[in-house]
Design an enzyme around this catalytic site. Structure first.
Site, mmCIF file in Angstrom:
data_model
loop_
_atom_site.group_PDB
_atom_site.id
_atom_site.type_symbol
_atom_site.label_atom_id
_atom_site.label_comp_id
_atom_site.label_asym_id
_atom_site.label_seq_id
_atom_site.Cartn_x
_atom_site.Cartn_y
_atom_site.Cartn_z
ATOM 1 N N ASP A 44 0.818 -1.169 0.125
ATOM 2 C CA ASP A 44 0.107 -0.133 0.028
ATOM 3 C C ASP A 44 0.515 1.643 -0.057
ATOM 4 O O ASP A 44 0.454 2.423 0.338
ATOM 5 C CB ASP A 44 -1.092 0.448 1.222
ATOM 6 C CG ASP A 44 -1.874 -1.691 1.334
ATOM 7 O OD1 ASP A 44 -2.255 -1.658 0.382
ATOM 8 O OD2 ASP A 44 -1.697 -1.728 2.500
ATOM 9 N N HIS A 73 -4.361 -1.902 -6.693
ATOM 10 C CA HIS A 73 -4.634 -0.180 -6.842
ATOM 11 C C HIS A 73 -5.368 1.096 -7.487
ATOM 12 O O HIS A 73 -5.776 -0.092 -8.347
ATOM 13 C CB HIS A 73 -2.936 -0.510 -7.141
ATOM 14 C CG HIS A 73 -2.268 -1.078 -8.583
ATOM 15 N ND1 HIS A 73 -1.485 -1.582 -8.013
ATOM 16 C CD2 HIS A 73 -2.166 -0.500 -9.788
ATOM 17 C CE1 HIS A 73 -1.511 -2.628 -9.560
ATOM 18 N NE2 HIS A 73 -1.911 -1.423 -10.321
#
EC number: 6.3.4.4
Length: 426
Positions: free
Chosen positions: A13, A41
């Site tokens: 992340d 993502h």
């Protein structure tokens, strides 16, 4: 850039999607080399958001070749949904290539993932329950089913029948759970096979030829260094190798074909799921980072744990992946904080250590040693050069460079592609 690997330096992340998307514009080929649809993502292009889980970010550029390598585990249902969603948004997938050696995720993998997590109770690993770990387990056990098997109905039938019988017995005897109907699964996956067949090829040959012909190749990792099966915070890790070394196995190229490695560093640290997290914040600063940084998982929607930047982790990542430079993301999230901290070491057993420990029990006892910096109030999202940044932001970046021993190449100051400061061209 000839061949450039992008790796996450933390627990995933880090904002790899935006950096990959930015660099993909200059690449000819974008390759995904490990993981599955347990990672995700969001990429923005011309004001439109695209959520990707399996397909490389380069798919947004019709002239780029996008490769799903042999190290990726593919859930066909998820992949087909992703393909169809992109097509609905007007994105061509004609240049998508899928390795014939990639392993396939089946419903029994997902069920096994769920049942194992339940059976562990409070000791569960906090997996995404997408069947990724069990699929890699079958791969290691040499009973996995690959894309090339899926395209041969008789071979596929034999292997699937064996696996369904094996898994149904496991579910019944170990978990007291219902199994699966072979015929239903077989027919469904034959349908999937027809849909993905046009994209399937020997990507090792394709990639080798592309590199040898001088094409610019970008390798896009999922997750991050501390989720690596061998080098991460085991057992709170993923089932693959999201470090630079994972490229050689997961894409099928030799290590001498990798030119540079870019580490993606979030300006603070986040983690999803369980496991030690030395710089985790439980105060208003942690809440500030979570809300301002929109720290909720793309795949699971789970709130991420937030903390200060940890240079011990970053130095470790630089070392194990041979990172040559880094991209700093979400610097704008720090705007508005009066004070900002960087962890430079851990206090452990009465002494200061600066190397990341292997033992989770040791890591859990580590107390962060911080350097404190003054924050900034200025809006930095419009900054175009390093000199446009407030002095305190510049000081923060330069200190990161000093602590980890490599230079920043890219600084992200907002979610849009144009909110990017480039310090080194590729």
């Amino acid at each position: 850039m000839s061949t450039l690997v992008i790796v996450g330096t933390q627990w995933g992340d880090e904002g790899k999607g935006k950096i990959t998307d930015y660099l993909a514009e200059k690449a000819d080929v974008v390759v995904r080399y490990q993981g599955g649809n347990n990672a995700g993502h969001t990429v923005e292009k011309e004001g439109v958001q695209y959520k990707l889980h399996l397909i490389p970010s380069g798919i947004l550029y019709s002239e780029k070749i996008c490769i799903i390598g042999n190290g990726v585990v593919v859930d066909p249902a998820s992949l087909i949904e992703e393909i169809e969603n992109l097509q609905k948004q007007g994105i061509s997938v004609d240049n998508l290539k899928i390795s014939d050696r990639a392993h396939i995720v089946f419903p029994y993998h997902i069920k096994q993932d769920e049942l194992e997590e339940i059976s562990k109770g409070k000791n569960d690993l906090g997996t995404t329950k997408r069947g990724i770990g069990p699929c890699y387990m079958d791969k290691s056990e040499r009973i996995g089913i690959r894309v090339c098997d899926l395209l041969k109905p008789k071979v596929f039938e034999e292997k699937l029948r064996r696996n369904v019988e094996k898994k149904n017995k496991l579910f019944k005897e170990l978990y007291g759970a219902e199994g699966f109907d072979f015929e239903e699964m077989y027919q469904k996956y034959l349908e999937y096979a027809e849909k993905i067949k046009p994209f399937v090829t020997d990507t090792t040959v394709l990639l080798y030829d592309l590199i040898k012909s001088g094409k610019k190749v970008l390798f896009e990792g999922a997750q991050g260094t501390l989720l690596d099966l061998d080098l991460g915070t085991y057992p709170y890790v993923t089932a693959s190798h999201p470090i630079a070394g994972g490229v050689t196995v997961g894409a099928g190229i030799g290590p001498t074909m990798i030119d540079e490695v870019m580490g993606v560093v979030k300006a603070y640290t986040t983690r999803v799921g369980k496991g030690p997290f030395p710089t985790e914040l439980f105060d208003e600063n942690g809440e500030f980072l979570r809300e301002k940084g929109h720290e909720y998982g793309t795949t699971t929607g789970r709130a991420r744990r937030c903390g200060w930047l940890d240079a011990v982790i970053l130095k470790y990542s630089v070392r194990v992946s041979g990172i040559t430079h880094f991209a700093l993301t979400k610097l704008d999230t720090l705007t508005g904080l009066k004070k900002i901290k960087i962890c430079t070491g851990y206090k452990f057993n009465g002494r200061i250590i600066t190397d990341f420990p292997a033992s989770l029990e040791d890591l859990a006892q580590c107390e962060p040693v911080y350097e404190e910096f003054d924050g900034w109030e200025e809006d930095i999202q419009g900054a175009k050069t390093f000199d446009d940044l407030p002095y305190n932001a510049q000081k923060y970046i330069r200190r990161i460079e000093e602590l980890i021993g490599i230079k920043a190449a890219i600084i992200s100051v907002g979610p849009e592609r144009n909110q990017t400061i480039v310090l080194r061209d590729f």
